[in-house]
Structures are given as C-alpha cells and as structure tokens.
Design a protein around this motif. Sequence first.
Motif, PDB file in Angstrom:
ATOM      1  N   VAL A  17       0.839  -1.204   0.000  1.00 14.86           N
ATOM      2  CA  VAL A  17       0.000   0.000   0.000  1.00 14.86           C
ATOM      3  C   VAL A  17       0.869   1.247   0.000  1.00 14.86           C
ATOM      4  O   VAL A  17       2.051   1.194   0.332  1.00 14.86           O
ATOM      5  CB  VAL A  17      -0.944   0.054   1.234  1.00 14.86           C
ATOM      6  CG1 VAL A  17      -1.848  -1.170   1.293  1.00 14.86           C
ATOM      7  CG2 VAL A  17      -0.161   0.190   2.535  1.00 14.86           C
ATOM      8  N   VAL A  73      -7.592   1.474   3.185  1.00 21.80           N
ATOM      9  CA  VAL A  73      -6.359   1.766   2.442  1.00 21.80           C
ATOM     10  C   VAL A  73      -6.361   0.905   1.170  1.00 21.80           C
ATOM     11  O   VAL A  73      -6.549  -0.308   1.248  1.00 21.80           O
ATOM     12  CB  VAL A  73      -5.083   1.538   3.300  1.00 21.80           C
ATOM     13  CG1 VAL A  73      -4.948   0.113   3.797  1.00 21.80           C
ATOM     14  CG2 VAL A  73      -3.841   1.979   2.537  1.00 21.80           C
ATOM     15  N   ALA A  85      -5.058  -1.284  -1.874  1.00 19.69           N
ATOM     16  CA  ALA A  85      -3.875  -2.082  -2.226  1.00 19.69           C
ATOM     17  C   ALA A  85      -3.360  -1.564  -3.566  1.00 19.69           C
ATOM     18  O   ALA A  85      -4.152  -1.180  -4.432  1.00 19.69           O
ATOM     19  CB  ALA A  85      -4.248  -3.553  -2.339  1.00 19.69           C
ATOM     20  N   TRP A 144     -12.192  -6.526   3.046  1.00 21.32           N
ATOM     21  CA  TRP A 144     -11.877  -5.610   1.959  1.00 21.32           C
ATOM     22  C   TRP A 144     -13.053  -5.482   1.014  1.00 21.32           C
ATOM     23  O   TRP A 144     -13.993  -6.265   1.043  1.00 21.32           O
ATOM     24  CB  TRP A 144     -10.625  -6.034   1.184  1.00 21.32           C
ATOM     25  CG  TRP A 144     -10.727  -7.342   0.456  1.00 21.32           C
ATOM     26  CD1 TRP A 144     -11.268  -7.559  -0.787  1.00 21.32           C
ATOM     27  CD2 TRP A 144     -10.262  -8.619   0.916  1.00 21.32           C
ATOM     28  NE1 TRP A 144     -11.174  -8.885  -1.110  1.00 21.32           N
ATOM     29  CE2 TRP A 144     -10.561  -9.558  -0.096  1.00 21.32           C
ATOM     30  CE3 TRP A 144      -9.626  -9.055   2.078  1.00 21.32           C
ATOM     31  CZ2 TRP A 144     -10.239 -10.910   0.033  1.00 21.32           C
ATOM     32  CZ3 TRP A 144      -9.317 -10.404   2.203  1.00 21.32           C
ATOM     33  CH2 TRP A 144      -9.620 -11.305   1.187  1.00 21.32           C
TER      34      TRP A 144
END
Length: 131
Positions: free
Chosen positions: A18, A43, A45, A83
């Motif tokens: 990241v 965040v 990837a 995610w």
Amino acid sequence: MRITGSCLCGEVRYEAEVDPPTVGICHCTDCQRLTGSAYRVTVPALPGRFRLLAGETKRYRKIGDRGRPSDQHFCGTCGSPLWRESADGEIGLRLGCVDQRLALRPTHQSFAQSALPFVFDIKDLPLERDG
Ligand SMILES: [Zn+2]
Ligand SMILES: [Zn+2]
C-alpha cells in the motif's frame, strides 16, 4: 509499504503493498451499516499487489449509486469486514484488520454530509484503558 492482515478469528489472512498517504475515512451511510460503526477507514492495495494467504471470504455484492457493483468481502466465520473489491479489481483494505494499522493514518475524509456529528468531537471524552 508491505502490510499483512487478518480477520478476528484468523481464518482469512492476506498480504498487500500500500501507499500510506492514500488511507481515507468514509462517512457514507453504507459504510456505517457495513461496519456497524461510525465510519470506515480504508487503504487501497497497489494494483496487482494483493495476495490472499489463507482462508476464503464470503462476499456481499452492493450495487453503487452509479450502478457499479462492489463486492464486500468478509470472514464467514467471525464476520470481520476485510476488503472491498470494485468491478475493475481495485481492492480497498479495511484498516481495522491490517496488522500495521498503528503506522497508518488517514489523510482525507469523504461523504462528510452523512457523518455522525460526534465523530468530530471525541478528543475531550474521558479516556479509559482496559486491562
Ligand atoms: Zn474470521
Ligand atoms: Zn462509504
């Protein structure tokens, strides 16, 4: 930055790369419901730098306002939100499941219009430490 992550029960584990300044907070009402909390911290990837190391996720497909699908991946055993995967393969990792989350800090917020008012004002609440 290389990171690793896992759900609460440890069944699902991943690693990713990241860019720390891309961490963001989302105050939209979908994120409030999907986290069961006040807001979500994500965040992204880096493209092609996400790898599932163990386990399998369950997914919930949400069709966004612009008609684009987005898959919410979570652990089917413990329910941790892990995610989001967009239709074009972008992965947004939920910060609470990232092992290195202490080193990551949000740089921006979105959907401020639906933010719960108290989130901008918790600095002066009494601090308790458990344990
Ligand atoms: Zn789990
Ligand atoms: Zn959101």
